[in-house]
Design an enzyme around this catalytic site. Structure first.
Site, PDB file in Angstrom:
ATOM      1  N   CYS A 133       0.887  -1.480   0.083  1.00 55.88           N
ATOM      2  CA  CYS A 133       0.059  -0.029  -0.150  1.00 55.88           C
ATOM      3  C   CYS A 133       0.828   1.340  -0.149  1.00 55.88           C
ATOM      4  O   CYS A 133       0.455   2.166  -0.721  1.00 55.88           O
ATOM      5  CB  CYS A 133      -0.940   0.061   1.313  1.00 55.88           C
ATOM      6  SG  CYS A 133      -0.092  -0.460   2.881  1.00 55.88           S
ATOM      7  N   HIS A 246      -2.773   6.180   5.001  1.00 60.36           N
ATOM      8  CA  HIS A 246      -1.394   6.222   5.454  1.00 60.36           C
ATOM      9  C   HIS A 246      -0.694   7.676   4.712  1.00 60.36           C
ATOM     10  O   HIS A 246      -0.991   7.981   3.734  1.00 60.36           O
ATOM     11  CB  HIS A 246      -0.566   5.129   4.376  1.00 60.36           C
ATOM     12  CG  HIS A 246      -0.731   3.707   4.964  1.00 60.36           C
ATOM     13  ND1 HIS A 246      -1.479   3.361   6.154  1.00 60.36           N
ATOM     14  CD2 HIS A 246      -0.402   2.542   4.561  1.00 60.36           C
ATOM     15  CE1 HIS A 246      -1.649   2.184   6.509  1.00 60.36           C
ATOM     16  NE2 HIS A 246      -1.021   1.673   5.350  1.00 60.36           N
TER      17      HIS A 246
END
Length: 340
Positions: A133, A246
């Site tokens: 990711c 994130h």
């Protein structure tokens, strides 16, 4: 001319990423003829909705892929190693979200905004890998810079949400936060230390070189996706008390001099990027704004004045969507449109 339709399977359908894959297939109007939902035996009998229809979850087995054209896997590394080859042998093309196949030389590793051509390599094993990711969002932003100015070196520090560790981690952060607010003891289970009101510079296991496996994923995957082993990459990955999204502080050194306004203009028009960069008005990428979005948010763009050709960026994305489910579906879209 009618649009070709496909039989699609989602393996790991009952997890957070699997759920998001199902929603993404619907919202992006993927050409689904029929949908199979697969999970462990514990989930058999559950139903999940797709386009208003209740679909029963079936057990993930080696025989589950007969007649399936494309399978989206988010069942974990072990199940992917076991079942992806069996799916491919049944004539299905697998797009796998785990780390199991990423560094296999015969398996393409794809960020659609950066290396869509690599999808063609699926023919070798019938498997395409979805990157980590954090790697995905970084390369969505860095790819246009790399293509024009080259990259000599990347230094990245990540601030990763607990959802990257799954539902148990989400529940642990929630429970610890409530406990501390009420001056109670906070149970620690998922991580080696309390995550509430804390930061852990520790994602995945530590390796002999002192880096974590997560950090080396970013190093190795970046070079594979950009097809450039000469790029210097170093990473520090940190788990932070955020549920979704994130964030990354990225410092790069380009090979040739750049114009900062050109960098802004490129990112403003780059596929998958949303420029969020008005710091004087307190406008910059934040996890709370990325949550539920497919775009990668980029801001805090400025020169690194300590080095020639240095550039700083702040990059944020929803790790469950663009960092996992959406990127997987985008790969499948390329596969369906150009190769099947």
């Amino acid at each position: 001319m009618s649009r070709k339709l496909f039989t699609v399977a989602v393996a790991g359908a009952t997890g957070a990423v699997g759920n998001e894959m199902i929603r993404g297939l619907e919202s992006r109007n993927f050409p689904v003829k029929s949908l199979k939902l697969l999970a462990s035996s514990r989930s058999v009998g559950r139903t999940l909705k797709f386009k208003g229809e209740d679909i029963a979850v079936e057990e993930l087995t080696g025989d589950a892929f007969k007649g399936v054209d494309i399978a989206l896997f988010s069942a974990g590394g072990g199940p992917s190693l076991e079942f992806a080859p069996k799916a491919a042998a049944a004539g299905c093309v697998v797009v796998d979200n785990s780390s199991a196949w990423r560094m296999d030389a015969d398996v393409p590793l794809v960020v659609p905004e950066a290396n869509p051509h690599a999808v063609a390599g699926y023919v070798k094993k019938g498997i395409i890998a979805n990157p980590n990711c954090s790697t995905i969002q970084m390369l969505v932003a860095l790819n246009p810079i790399y293509r024009k100015y080259g990259l000599r070196r990347i230094v990245v520090s990540t601030y990763q949400a607990v959802s990257g560790s799954g539902k148990k981690a989400i529940d642990e952060l929630s429970g610890q936060t409530r406990a501390m607010i009420h001056d109670a003891s906070a149970a620690v289970s998922v991580y080696p230390h309390r995550i509430a009101f804390n930061c852990l510079p520790h994602i995945d296991v530590f390796l002999e070189n002192g880096y974590t496996k997560e950090e080396m994923k970013m190093v190795n995957e970046t070079r594979k996706i950009l097809e450039d082993s000469t790029i210097g990459v170093t990473a520090t990955t940190v788990r932070v008390p955020v549920f979704y999204g994130h964030s990354e502080a990225v410092n790069v050194e380009t090979k040739t001099p750049f114009d900062i306004q050109d960098i802004r203009a490129m990112l403003a028009s780059a596929p998958g990027v949303r420029l969020v960069d008005e710091p004087s008005a307190n406008v910059y990428p934040m996890a709370i704004d990325a949550q539920g979005q497919d775009d990668t948010l980029v801001g805090r763009i400025r020169r690194d004045e300590s080095i020639e050709n240095g550039l700083n960026l702040w990059i944020v994305a929803d790790n469950i969507r663009k960092g996992a489910a959406t990127n997987t579906i985008q790969i499948a879209e390329i596969l369906a449109e150009k190769y099947l």
